[in-house]
Design a protein around this motif. Structure first.
Motif, PDB file in Angstrom:
ATOM      1  N   GLU A   1      15.088  32.288   5.005  1.00 16.21           N
ATOM      2  CA  GLU A   1      16.064  31.063   5.030  1.00 16.21           C
ATOM      3  C   GLU A   1      16.674  31.261   6.424  1.00 16.21           C
ATOM      4  OE1 GLU A   1      17.944  27.575   4.344  1.00 16.21           O
ATOM      5  OE2 GLU A   1      16.145  28.101   3.479  1.00 16.21           O
ATOM      6  N   ALA A   2      17.057  32.392   6.657  1.00 14.75           N
ATOM      7  CA  ALA A   2      18.132  32.618   7.679  1.00 14.75           C
ATOM      8  C   ALA A   2      17.419  32.401   8.917  1.00 14.75           C
ATOM      9  CB  ALA A   2      18.851  34.034   7.720  1.00 14.75           C
ATOM     10  N   ILE A   3      16.000  32.936   8.912  1.00 10.16           N
ATOM     11  CA  ILE A   3      15.321  32.894  10.310  1.00 10.16           C
ATOM     12  C   ILE A   3      14.862  31.364  10.468  1.00 10.16           C
ATOM     13  CG2 ILE A   3      12.811  33.317  11.215  1.00 10.16           C
ATOM     14  CD1 ILE A   3      13.282  36.124   9.554  1.00 10.16           C
ATOM     15  N   SER A   4      14.480  30.577   9.586  1.00 14.62           N
ATOM     16  CA  SER A   4      13.942  29.367   9.589  1.00 14.62           C
ATOM     17  C   SER A   4      15.239  28.376  10.135  1.00 14.62           C
ATOM     18  CB  SER A   4      13.288  28.841   8.331  1.00 14.62           C
ATOM     19  OG  SER A   4      14.304  28.785   7.450  1.00 14.62           O
ATOM     20  N   THR A   5      16.361  28.625   9.839  1.00 11.71           N
ATOM     21  CA  THR A   5      17.524  27.788  10.223  1.00 11.71           C
ATOM     22  C   THR A   5      18.081  28.243  11.419  1.00 11.71           C
ATOM     23  OG1 THR A   5      18.902  29.139   8.642  1.00 11.71           O
ATOM     24  CG2 THR A   5      17.942  27.103   7.850  1.00 11.71           C
ATOM     25  N   ASN A   6      17.723  29.328  12.058  1.00 11.89           N
ATOM     26  CA  ASN A   6      18.621  29.955  13.293  1.00 11.89           C
ATOM     27  C   ASN A   6      18.226  29.291  14.419  1.00 11.89           C
ATOM     28  OD1 ASN A   6      19.021  31.742  15.561  1.00 11.89           O
ATOM     29  ND2 ASN A   6      19.145  33.388  14.035  1.00 11.89           N
ATOM     30  N   PRO A   7      19.203  28.704  15.081  1.00 12.05           N
ATOM     31  CA  PRO A   7      18.943  27.674  16.161  1.00 12.05           C
ATOM     32  C   PRO A   7      18.242  28.441  17.194  1.00 12.05           C
ATOM     33  CG  PRO A   7      21.220  28.151  15.822  1.00 12.05           C
ATOM     34  CD  PRO A   7      20.565  28.567  14.676  1.00 12.05           C
ATOM     35  N   LYS A   8      18.551  30.009  17.501  1.00  9.76           N
ATOM     36  CA  LYS A   8      18.180  30.629  18.601  1.00  9.76           C
ATOM     37  C   LYS A   8      16.528  30.778  18.304  1.00  9.76           C
ATOM     38  CE  LYS A   8      22.704  33.089  19.914  1.00  9.76           C
ATOM     39  NZ  LYS A   8      23.202  34.037  20.013  1.00  9.76           N
ATOM     40  N   VAL A   9      16.168  31.108  17.153  1.00 10.72           N
ATOM     41  CA  VAL A   9      14.880  31.268  16.885  1.00 10.72           C
ATOM     42  C   VAL A   9      14.237  30.000  17.506  1.00 10.72           C
ATOM     43  CG1 VAL A   9      13.115  31.504  15.015  1.00 10.72           C
ATOM     44  CG2 VAL A   9      15.189  32.964  15.173  1.00 10.72           C
TER      45      VAL A   9
ATOM     46  N   THR B   1       8.680  42.579  13.994  1.00 17.53           N
ATOM     47  CA  THR B   1       8.932  41.942  15.146  1.00 17.53           C
ATOM     48  C   THR B   1      10.377  41.650  15.314  1.00 17.53           C
ATOM     49  OG1 THR B   1       8.261  39.718  14.377  1.00 17.53           O
ATOM     50  CG2 THR B   1       6.565  41.151  15.273  1.00 17.53           C
ATOM     51  N   GLN B   2      11.165  41.345  14.509  1.00 18.25           N
ATOM     52  CA  GLN B   2      12.650  41.016  14.315  1.00 18.25           C
ATOM     53  C   GLN B   2      13.405  41.746  15.107  1.00 18.25           C
ATOM     54  OE1 GLN B   2      14.256  40.645  10.350  1.00 18.25           O
ATOM     55  NE2 GLN B   2      12.531  39.318   9.658  1.00 18.25           N
ATOM     56  N   ARG B   3      13.252  43.005  15.430  1.00 19.96           N
ATOM     57  CA  ARG B   3      13.794  43.904  16.160  1.00 19.96           C
ATOM     58  C   ARG B   3      14.099  43.546  17.706  1.00 19.96           C
ATOM     59  NH1 ARG B   3       9.342  48.259  15.304  1.00 19.96           N
ATOM     60  NH2 ARG B   3       8.038  47.826  17.196  1.00 19.96           N
ATOM     61  N   TYR B   4      13.076  42.745  18.387  1.00 15.90           N
ATOM     62  CA  TYR B   4      13.159  42.209  19.592  1.00 15.90           C
ATOM     63  C   TYR B   4      14.284  41.074  19.570  1.00 15.90           C
ATOM     64  CZ  TYR B   4       9.000  44.870  19.945  1.00 15.90           C
ATOM     65  OH  TYR B   4       8.368  46.007  19.689  1.00 15.90           O
ATOM     66  N   PHE B   5      14.724  40.685  18.552  1.00 14.26           N
ATOM     67  CA  PHE B   5      15.589  39.514  18.580  1.00 14.26           C
ATOM     68  C   PHE B   5      16.966  39.821  17.947  1.00 14.26           C
ATOM     69  CE2 PHE B   5      11.188  38.069  18.472  1.00 14.26           C
ATOM     70  CZ  PHE B   5      11.200  37.122  19.581  1.00 14.26           C
ATOM     71  N   ALA B   6      17.304  40.975  17.906  1.00 10.74           N
ATOM     72  CA  ALA B   6      18.942  41.338  17.225  1.00 10.74           C
ATOM     73  C   ALA B   6      19.885  40.395  17.840  1.00 10.74           C
ATOM     74  CB  ALA B   6      19.125  42.791  17.908  1.00 10.74           C
TER      75      ALA B   6
ATOM     76  N   LEU C   1      18.974  37.457  10.882  1.00 11.27           N
ATOM     77  CA  LEU C   1      17.610  37.402  10.567  1.00 11.27           C
ATOM     78  C   LEU C   1      17.180  38.030   9.206  1.00 11.27           C
ATOM     79  CD1 LEU C   1      16.266  38.065  14.239  1.00 11.27           C
ATOM     80  CD2 LEU C   1      16.537  35.831  13.142  1.00 11.27           C
ATOM     81  N   TYR C   2      18.142  37.986   8.310  1.00  7.34           N
ATOM     82  CA  TYR C   2      17.869  38.780   7.102  1.00  7.34           C
ATOM     83  C   TYR C   2      16.878  38.323   5.887  1.00  7.34           C
ATOM     84  CZ  TYR C   2      22.272  40.903   9.114  1.00  7.34           C
ATOM     85  OH  TYR C   2      23.071  41.440   9.665  1.00  7.34           O
ATOM     86  N   ASN C   3      16.686  37.061   6.173  1.00 12.25           N
ATOM     87  CA  ASN C   3      15.488  36.552   5.063  1.00 12.25           C
ATOM     88  C   ASN C   3      14.796  35.390   5.695  1.00 12.25           C
ATOM     89  OD1 ASN C   3      17.213  34.215   4.605  1.00 12.25           O
ATOM     90  ND2 ASN C   3      18.138  35.538   3.050  1.00 12.25           N
TER      91      ASN C   3
ATOM     92  N   LEU D   1       8.032  35.997  12.716  1.00  8.64           N
ATOM     93  CA  LEU D   1       9.411  36.929  12.136  1.00  8.64           C
ATOM     94  C   LEU D   1       9.365  37.127  10.759  1.00  8.64           C
ATOM     95  CD1 LEU D   1      12.166  35.353  14.431  1.00  8.64           C
ATOM     96  CD2 LEU D   1      10.766  37.570  14.880  1.00  8.64           C
ATOM     97  N   VAL D   2       8.796  36.174   9.987  1.00 10.61           N
ATOM     98  CA  VAL D   2       8.912  36.557   8.403  1.00 10.61           C
ATOM     99  C   VAL D   2       7.665  37.342   8.192  1.00 10.61           C
ATOM    100  CG1 VAL D   2       8.602  35.301   6.225  1.00 10.61           C
ATOM    101  CG2 VAL D   2      10.146  34.552   7.983  1.00 10.61           C
TER     102      VAL D   2
END
Length: 145
Positions: A53-61, A39-44, A49-51, A33-34
């Motif tokens: 840090e946000a992606i790596s700490t997102n529990p859904k990811v 590819t982030q568009r599939y995980f709206a 998922l703005y950066n 995703l980074v």
């Protein structure tokens, strides 16, 4: 149909039996995703998922990364019929979720990098070739329908 030697079967089984799914799955999906932000568009529905840090700490990811690795278990257990194993998912992803099948290749590349980092010197050229062959078969099966 793909032919697997006993050595290849052993390598694949060994890799997956020693993986920490709760660590490797999230790291691979985060990397995808980074590095490939489109590819982030599939995980709206996953929220922020703005950066990186946000992606790596997102529990859904993280949860989805773990789910993906457990999904690969199905292929490990059905190496002689991976295409049929993923027939349902190969319809779900492109038709209902509108996922471009090329994204599975991107994720498999990210997974390879994470696994290589975890295995270190045990990730020999033979192990890498076998792992990439396995992932290529899975990616092909997911894009078949």
């Amino acid at each position: 149909m793909v032919e697997w030697s006993e050595k290849e079967r052993s390598i694949i089984t060994n890799i997956f039996s020693n993986l920490d799914y709760e660590d490797v799955g999230p790291k691979a999906l985060v990397r995808c995703l980074v590095v490939y932000p489109w590819t982030q568009r599939y995980f709206a529905s996953f929220g922020n998922l703005y950066n990186a840090e946000a992606i790596s700490t997102n529990p859904k990811v993280a949860a989805h990364g773990i789910k993906v690795l457990h999904g690969l278990d199905r292929a490990v257990k059905n190496m002689d019929n991976i295409k049929a194993t993923y027939a349902e998912l190969s319809v779900l992803h492109p038709e209902k979720l509108h996922v471009d099948p090329d994204n599975f290749k991107l994720l498999s590349d990210c997974l390879t990098i994470v696994v290589a980092g975890k295995l270190g010197s045990a990730f020999t050229p033979e192990v890498q070739a076998t792992f990439q062959k396995f992932l290529a078969v899975v990616v092909s099966a997911l894009g078949k329908q």
